[in-house]
Design a protein around this motif. Structure first.
Motif, short mmCIF file in Angstrom:
data_model
loop_
_atom_site.label_atom_id
_atom_site.label_comp_id
_atom_site.label_asym_id
_atom_site.label_seq_id
_atom_site.Cartn_x
_atom_site.Cartn_y
_atom_site.Cartn_z
N ILE A 1 0.75 -1.41 0.15
CA ILE A 1 0.49 -0.23 0.16
C ILE A 1 1.00 1.16 -0.17
CG2 ILE A 1 -1.77 1.55 1.35
CD1 ILE A 1 -2.91 -1.61 2.34
N GLY A 2 2.08 1.72 0.52
CA GLY A 2 3.10 1.98 0.42
C GLY A 2 3.79 2.90 -0.80
N GLU A 3 3.83 1.40 -0.48
CA GLU A 3 4.54 1.67 -2.92
C GLU A 3 3.52 2.68 -3.19
OE1 GLU A 3 6.55 -1.81 -4.18
OE2 GLU A 3 7.26 -2.37 -1.59
N ALA A 4 2.18 2.39 -2.99
CA ALA A 4 0.57 2.25 -4.25
C ALA A 4 0.76 3.83 -3.94
CB ALA A 4 -0.19 1.63 -3.53
N PHE A 5 0.95 4.02 -3.05
CA PHE A 5 0.76 6.00 -2.31
C PHE A 5 2.09 6.63 -3.05
CE2 PHE A 5 3.19 8.94 0.51
CZ PHE A 5 1.78 9.99 0.46
N HIS A 6 3.03 5.44 -2.82
CA HIS A 6 4.68 6.72 -3.56
C HIS A 6 4.77 6.99 -5.30
CE1 HIS A 6 8.63 6.45 -3.14
NE2 HIS A 6 8.88 7.62 -3.23
N LEU A 7 4.19 5.99 -5.96
CA LEU A 7 3.48 6.09 -7.15
C LEU A 7 2.30 6.89 -7.02
CD1 LEU A 7 4.06 2.41 -7.82
CD2 LEU A 7 5.47 4.44 -8.72
N LEU A 8 1.45 6.63 -6.98
CA LEU A 8 0.84 8.16 -6.89
C LEU A 8 0.94 9.19 -6.94
CD1 LEU A 8 -2.22 5.63 -5.68
CD2 LEU A 8 -1.72 6.26 -8.15
N ARG A 9 2.01 9.28 -5.69
CA ARG A 9 2.23 11.30 -5.42
C ARG A 9 3.10 11.46 -6.59
NH1 ARG A 9 3.11 13.61 0.24
NH2 ARG A 9 2.43 15.62 -0.83
N ASP A 10 4.27 10.30 -6.95
CA ASP A 10 5.80 11.17 -7.13
C ASP A 10 5.40 10.79 -8.69
OD1 ASP A 10 6.72 11.75 -5.01
OD2 ASP A 10 8.30 10.71 -4.99
N ALA B 1 7.91 -1.35 -14.46
CA ALA B 1 8.78 -0.61 -15.19
C ALA B 1 8.83 1.62 -14.82
CB ALA B 1 7.96 -0.88 -16.93
N THR B 2 7.24 1.38 -15.32
CA THR B 2 7.36 2.97 -15.21
C THR B 2 7.78 3.16 -13.60
OG1 THR B 2 4.66 2.64 -16.20
CG2 THR B 2 5.74 4.01 -15.45
N ALA B 3 7.58 2.69 -12.70
CA ALA B 3 7.94 2.99 -11.21
C ALA B 3 9.67 3.14 -11.30
CB ALA B 3 8.20 1.65 -10.42
N THR B 4 10.22 1.97 -11.75
CA THR B 4 11.65 2.39 -12.46
C THR B 4 12.42 3.28 -13.57
OG1 THR B 4 11.40 -0.34 -12.10
CG2 THR B 4 13.34 0.68 -13.33
N HIS B 5 11.44 3.80 -14.70
CA HIS B 5 11.60 4.65 -15.15
C HIS B 5 11.43 5.60 -14.46
CE1 HIS B 5 12.25 6.91 -18.94
NE2 HIS B 5 10.94 7.63 -18.80
N HIS B 6 11.21 6.77 -13.26
CA HIS B 6 10.86 7.32 -12.77
C HIS B 6 12.19 7.30 -11.13
CE1 HIS B 6 7.09 9.46 -15.01
NE2 HIS B 6 7.16 8.62 -15.40
N GLY B 7 12.01 6.83 -10.85
CA GLY B 7 13.47 6.40 -9.78
C GLY B 7 12.36 5.85 -8.48
N VAL B 8 11.18 5.37 -8.59
CA VAL B 8 10.33 5.32 -7.36
C VAL B 8 10.81 3.95 -6.89
CG1 VAL B 8 8.31 5.59 -6.21
CG2 VAL B 8 8.78 7.44 -8.11
N PRO B 9 10.77 4.10 -6.07
CA PRO B 9 11.40 2.00 -5.38
C PRO B 9 10.23 1.04 -4.93
CG PRO B 9 11.95 3.64 -3.30
CD PRO B 9 11.45 4.43 -4.69
N VAL B 10 10.25 0.28 -5.28
CA VAL B 10 8.86 -0.82 -4.92
C VAL B 10 9.02 -2.06 -5.07
CG1 VAL B 10 7.27 0.74 -6.80
CG2 VAL B 10 8.71 -0.39 -8.20
N PRO B 11 10.07 -1.60 -4.18
CA PRO B 11 10.91 -3.95 -3.56
C PRO B 11 9.24 -4.96 -3.83
CG PRO B 11 11.26 -1.81 -1.54
CD PRO B 11 10.90 -1.52 -3.00
N GLY B 12 8.24 -4.49 -3.44
CA GLY B 12 7.46 -5.53 -3.00
C GLY B 12 6.46 -5.47 -3.94
N PHE B 13 6.32 -4.34 -5.18
CA PHE B 13 5.68 -4.51 -6.62
C PHE B 13 6.85 -5.29 -7.37
CE2 PHE B 13 2.93 -1.14 -7.11
CZ PHE B 13 1.99 -1.20 -5.75
N ALA B 14 8.15 -5.10 -7.36
CA ALA B 14 8.93 -6.08 -7.83
C ALA B 14 9.65 -7.23 -7.87
CB ALA B 14 10.37 -4.80 -8.42
#
Ligand code: 2AM
Length: 478
Positions: free
Chosen positions: A197-206, A411-424
């Motif tokens: 949920i934290g990663e989803a938040f981070h992605l929607l934010r950034d 892929a988009t997270a990686t492209h934007h440099g947002v860490p998604v250890p859980g999703f990945a």
């Protein structure tokens, strides 16, 4: 009148559990090492039901109906051993001690064995739901003998949460440490859920550029769908909250260093010992740990990242849909890991765990409570021998529909440099399990090259070694 049940350890969890018991019609003997807490409980909540205050362990034990049923709600570890050492000599054969604390299951196994030798029945019960759950209905995971559970069942079922279908969120889980083991796995899954949920938040934010208030709306919408869960609901609530002092979104004011009390770490340590891969849970534990390493973060703050503009309008909206798919699929992967761990623990410790029943008692009361858990229950009801949740026909179909968006989100997270250890990690788990061939073949070859560790062949039986340093001929090694 003799009390139906006793509670010792009246910090907030114990106090609320005692109140819950009294409100459900039990006469409850209450005791605390420091008697002021016992008196405060009776003074503040005495009108909620029948309490019998006890000033000493002797008084507590003397006030109980036989067979005595005594719940300890003290700190895990030495305090639990101290309380057991104090009350056990006062008890008689057939009496029951329930440990409702957060004990490590190995301690529970030891205590159960030691007390059984003295004729005392010990029930290690995982209790989840926090303070509110303890008061209004937690999920209760009792381990110990089936007979001990039978003597507790009406009481525990009377105070546990109710699932949507009206069934109580408690059931006999298995012998000795099974209850605390299952609670530990629950907490590991909880860590993974929170991280995702934290990663989803981070992605929607950034990446989508949403405000916390907008993300709260997205989460609230998801919470009306298949991601309906307590953690989703409170995340949306938190994101609507404004800091009174600064007027800023509360989430922007909280220090971004996650703490942990250690049950997630226990899950991962135990998983390593059992040989069960739980990358989603491990990444969640590591992510909390990494967030707390301020010195590493400060030393790395100047490292370059990608230049990527936040998405806008329709692109942001499409991305949010991908994140929902990624969150759901990743959640499924971590639940599959949790259930794999339950399966392995049952095999290692000889527990007859009912994998569907565990999902059923997590549908209400506990921190990971969710509509989703009824799907897990149904999957094991349909096939009790299911090797992995991912292979359930319904879940497999959803994964098939989600995987494209899941990949895009990562892929988009990686492209934007947002860490998604859980999703990945979840996506890699999925891709590893479905892969036809894995580079483990190369690992085996390397091991044979440098250490003559031998290998098997996929085309015939046997153990082999190649003479790497000589003629590279192959020989049998079995
Ligand atoms: P206290 O109020 O006397 O400190 C959570 O810490 C609960 O566990 C509290 O009710 C606390 O009692 C109790 N507790 C902690 N250590 C204990 C011990 N060694 N013996 C008995 N109770 C203990």
């Amino acid at each position: 009148t003799p009390a139906d049940v006793g509670v010792t350890g009246l910090a907030v969890m114990g106090r609320n559990l005692a109140r819950n018991l009294a409100r459900s019609g039990n006469t409850v003997a209450v005791h605390n090492r420091t008697p002021a807490k016992t008196r405060a409980l009776v003074a503040d909540f005495g009108d909620e039901g029948a309490f019998v205050p006890a000033e000493s362990p002797q008084e507590l034990v003397a006030s109980l109906k036989r067979p005595r049923r005594l719940i300890t709600m003290v700190k895990a570890g030495e305090a639990t051993d101290a309380v057991i050492a104090e009350v056990a000599p006062l008890l008689e054969e057939g009496d029951i001690i329930v440990d409702g604390g957060n004990a490590h299951f190995a301690d529970t196994r030891r205590r159960e064995r030691q007390l059984r030798e003295r004729g005392i029945r010990f029930v290690g019960a995982g209790i989840s739901g926090g303070e509110e759950g303890a008061l209004h209905g937690p999920s209760i995971m009792p381990g110990g003998s089936a007979e001990a559970y039978a003597a507790l069942a009406p009481t525990l079922e009377g105070i546990a949460a109710e699932a949507a279908d009206g069934s109580p969120c408690t059931a006999h889980v298995g012998t000795d440490g099974a209850g605390h083991f299952v609670k530990m796995v629950h907490n590991g899954i909880e860590y993974a859920d929170m991280q995702l949920i934290g990663e989803a938040f981070h992605l929607l934010r950034d990446v989508a550029g949403y405000t916390p208030a907008q993300i709260a709306d997205v989460f609230a919408a998801w919470n009306r769908g298949r991601l309906d869960s307590y953690l989703m609901e409170i995340s949306a609530e938190v994101l609507t909250h404004t800091d009174a002092e600064t007027g800023a979104p509360f989430v922007d004011v909280v220090a971004d260093r996650a703490e942990q009390k250690g049950t997630g770490r226990w899950t991962v340590q135990t998983a390593l010992e059992l040989g069960v891969p739980v990358p989603g849970i491990a990444e969640a534990v590591f992510a909390r740990s990494l967030s707390g390493h301020g010195e590493l973060r400060a030393a790395s703050a100047g490292l370059p990242g990608p230049h990527a503009e936040a998405l806008d309008g329709d692109a942001a909206k499409r991305f949010a849909d991908q994140v929902e798919q990624a969150l759901y699929a990743s959640k499924l992967a971590s639940y599959a890991q949790g259930w794999h761990m339950l399966t392995a623990g049952a095999r290692e410790y000889g527990w007859d765990l009912d994998l569907g029943a565990i999902a059923a008692i997590w549908r209400g009361g506990c921190i990971i409570r969710a509509a989703f858990l009824d799907r897990v229950r149904a999957a094991y009801a349909a096939d009790p021998g299911l090797t992995t949740l991912l292979a359930d026909a319904g879940f497999a179909q959803e994964l098939g529909r989600a995987q494209g968006d899941w990949r895009s989100a990562v892929a988009t997270a990686t492209h934007h440099g947002v860490p998604v250890p859980g999703f990945a990690a979840a996506l890699s788990y999925y891709d590893t399990l479905r892969a036809g061939r894995l580079p483990a073949a190369l690992t085996q070859a390397q091991r044979d090259f440098f250490g003559a560790h031998t290998y098997r062949r996929s085309d015939r039986e046997g153990v082999f070694h190649t003479r790497w340093g000589a003629d590279r001929g192959e020989e049998r090694a079995d």
